[in-house]
Design a protein around this motif. Structure first.
Motif, PDB file in Angstrom:
ATOM      1  N   LEU A 180       0.768  -1.110  -0.101  1.00 18.20           N
ATOM      2  CA  LEU A 180      -0.050  -0.067  -0.056  1.00 18.20           C
ATOM      3  C   LEU A 180       0.778   1.273  -0.174  1.00 18.20           C
ATOM      4  O   LEU A 180       0.278   2.242  -0.348  1.00 18.20           O
ATOM      5  N   LEU A 181       2.144   1.256   0.226  1.00 14.71           N
ATOM      6  CA  LEU A 181       3.105   2.392   0.012  1.00 14.71           C
ATOM      7  C   LEU A 181       3.447   2.582  -1.080  1.00 14.71           C
ATOM      8  O   LEU A 181       3.251   1.965  -2.131  1.00 14.71           O
ATOM      9  N   PRO A 182       3.639   3.967  -1.373  1.00 12.57           N
ATOM     10  CA  PRO A 182       4.066   4.391  -2.850  1.00 12.57           C
ATOM     11  C   PRO A 182       5.276   3.669  -3.076  1.00 12.57           C
ATOM     12  O   PRO A 182       6.165   3.012  -2.531  1.00 12.57           O
ATOM     13  N   GLU A 183       5.409   3.331  -4.726  1.00 12.74           N
ATOM     14  CA  GLU A 183       6.507   2.307  -5.065  1.00 12.74           C
ATOM     15  C   GLU A 183       7.856   3.111  -4.728  1.00 12.74           C
ATOM     16  O   GLU A 183       8.166   4.257  -5.104  1.00 12.74           O
ATOM     17  N   ASN A 184       8.484   2.278  -4.423  1.00 13.28           N
ATOM     18  CA  ASN A 184      10.168   2.619  -4.017  1.00 13.28           C
ATOM     19  C   ASN A 184      11.146   1.536  -3.882  1.00 13.28           C
ATOM     20  O   ASN A 184      11.042   0.630  -3.619  1.00 13.28           O
ATOM     21  N   GLU A 185      12.283   1.757  -4.713  1.00 18.25           N
ATOM     22  CA  GLU A 185      13.306   0.669  -4.863  1.00 18.25           C
ATOM     23  C   GLU A 185      13.573   0.119  -3.459  1.00 18.25           C
ATOM     24  O   GLU A 185      13.956  -1.101  -3.318  1.00 18.25           O
ATOM     25  N   TYR A 186      14.019   0.884  -2.424  1.00 22.17           N
ATOM     26  CA  TYR A 186      14.443   0.424  -1.093  1.00 22.17           C
ATOM     27  C   TYR A 186      13.549  -0.404  -0.416  1.00 22.17           C
ATOM     28  O   TYR A 186      13.653  -1.350  -0.026  1.00 22.17           O
ATOM     29  N   VAL A 187      12.031   0.198  -0.551  1.00 19.87           N
ATOM     30  CA  VAL A 187      10.990  -0.778   0.423  1.00 19.87           C
ATOM     31  C   VAL A 187      10.600  -1.985  -0.509  1.00 19.87           C
ATOM     32  O   VAL A 187      10.569  -3.041   0.179  1.00 19.87           O
ATOM     33  N   ALA A 188      10.910  -1.820  -1.880  1.00 20.52           N
ATOM     34  CA  ALA A 188      10.884  -3.231  -2.589  1.00 20.52           C
ATOM     35  C   ALA A 188      11.759  -4.126  -2.484  1.00 20.52           C
ATOM     36  O   ALA A 188      11.501  -5.553  -2.196  1.00 20.52           O
ATOM     37  N   HIS A 189      13.181  -3.710  -2.033  1.00 16.97           N
ATOM     38  CA  HIS A 189      14.146  -4.518  -1.805  1.00 16.97           C
ATOM     39  C   HIS A 189      13.972  -5.242  -0.673  1.00 16.97           C
ATOM     40  O   HIS A 189      14.146  -6.296  -0.432  1.00 16.97           O
TER      41      HIS A 189
END
Length: 268
Positions: A234-243
Motif C-alpha cells: 500500500l506504500l508508494p512505489e520505492n526501490e528500497y522498500v521493494a528490496h
C-alpha cells in the motif's frame, strides 16, 4: 620488478603474479593462484588452492586465503576462492575455499575485513562491506552491499545479511538480517533502522520517510509478518522498500533461516 618480491617468499613457478604485485617476507603462494596488479601481500601470508585475487588489494601479515574448507563433507574436490579489487584484508584473516566441485567462496570489491575475521566455505560478500575484528562467518553466509558487522560476532551458516544493515558488536546472529536495519543482542533482534548508514548512503528524504513507514508496519504494528508484508504493497512505489520486501519474502522461503524478529523496544 622482481625487487618487489622478498627473496624469502616461496612462490610456485606456475603462479600468475602480476609484475606490480608486492610480496613480503616468508609469504607462500601456491601453483594455481592468480594475483592482479597493484596488490600488496604482507609477510607470512599464505595463498593456496584455486585462488583469484584482483587489483589493488592490501593483504596484511598472517592472512591465509584459499586453504581447504573446515567442512567434514569436503572430499578434495577442486573449488575456488575469488576476491575482487580494492579490498583490505587485515592481520590473520582466514578465507576458506568452497566445499563442492566448481563452487566458490567470493568476496567483491572495496571491503574491509579487520583482524582475525574468519570467512568460511561458500560465503559470498558483496561490495563495500565492513567486518570488524574477531567476526566468524560460518559456511554459506551471504552479505549484501555496504553492510557493517560489529566486532566479536558469530554468524550462523546460511544466514543472509541485507544491504546497509548494521549488526551491533558481540551479537549472536542465527536468522537473516533485513536490509537497512540495526540489529543487536543474543540472540539479535531488530532495534531500529540503520539511520547512520542510510544517511551515509545519501538516500533522499522521501526514501527515509518510506523506510520509516515500512519499519513501523513491520515491527511496531503488532501484525503478523505475513500481513505486514502485504501492507507494504500500500506504500508508494520505492526501490528500497521493494528490496526490503523481496528480502523478507525470500527469507520466509523453504530452506532459509527466516528473518530476525523485532523487539518490544524497537524504535524508528
Amino acid at each position: 620488478m622482481r625487487t618487489l618480491i622478498h627473496p624469502s617468499a616461496v612462490i610456485h613457478p606456475d603462479a600468475q603474479i602480476h609484475p606490480t604485485v608486492e610480496v613480503g617476507p616468508y609469504a607462500t603462494i601456491a601453483a594455481q593462484v592468480k594475483v592482479g596488479p597493484g596488490t600488496k601481500i604482507g609477510a607470512h601470508v599464505v595463498l593456496d588452492g584455486q585462488t583469484e585475487i584482483g587489483a589493488a588489494n592490501r593483504i596484511y601479515p598472517g592472512a591465509a586465503i584459499g586453504l581447504e574448507p573446515q567442512d567434514l563433507k569436503y572430499d578434495g574436490a577442486p573449488s575456488l576462492t575469488k576476491i575482487g579489487d580494492g579490498n583490505t584484508i587485515r592481520e590473520y584473516v582466514t578465507i576458506n575455499r568452497a566445499t563442492g566441485e566448481g563452487e566458490v567462496t567470493a568476496i567483491g570489491n572495496d571491503n574491509l575485513l579487520m583482524a582475525y575475521v574468519h570467512v568460511a566455505h561458500n560465503c559470498r560478500i558483496a561490495d563495500r562491506v565492513v567486518i570488524a575484528n574477531n567476526v566468524a562467518l560460518a559456511g554459506h553466509v551471504q552479505i549484501e552491499d555496504r553492510a557493517v558487522l560489529g566486532g566479536v560476532l558469530g554468524i550462523h551458516q546460511f544466514v543472509h545479511i541485507g544491504r546497509l544493515a548494521m549488526i551491533g558488536g558481540m551479537s549472536r546472529v542465527d536468522r537473516d538480517v533485513p536490509p537497512y536495519m540495526l540489529v543487536e543482542g543474543n540472540p539479535c533482534r531488530v532495534r531500529s533502522l540503520n539511520l547512520v548508514g542510510l544517511k551515509r548512503a545519501a538516500l533522499t528524504r522521501e526514501d527515509h520517510q518510506l523506510l520509516k513507514k515500512a519499519f513501523r508496519i513491520l515491527y511496531r504494528s503488532g501484525d503478523t509478518l505475513q500481513h505486514a508484508l502485504e501492507q507494504l504493497d500500500l506504500l508508494p512505489e520505492n526501490e528500497y522498500v521493494a528490496h526490503l520486501q523481496r528480502f523478507l519474502v525470500a527469507s520466509l522461503g523453504e530452506g532459509r533461516r527466516g528473518p530476525t524478529s523485532g523487539s518490544k523496544g524497537s524504535r524508528s
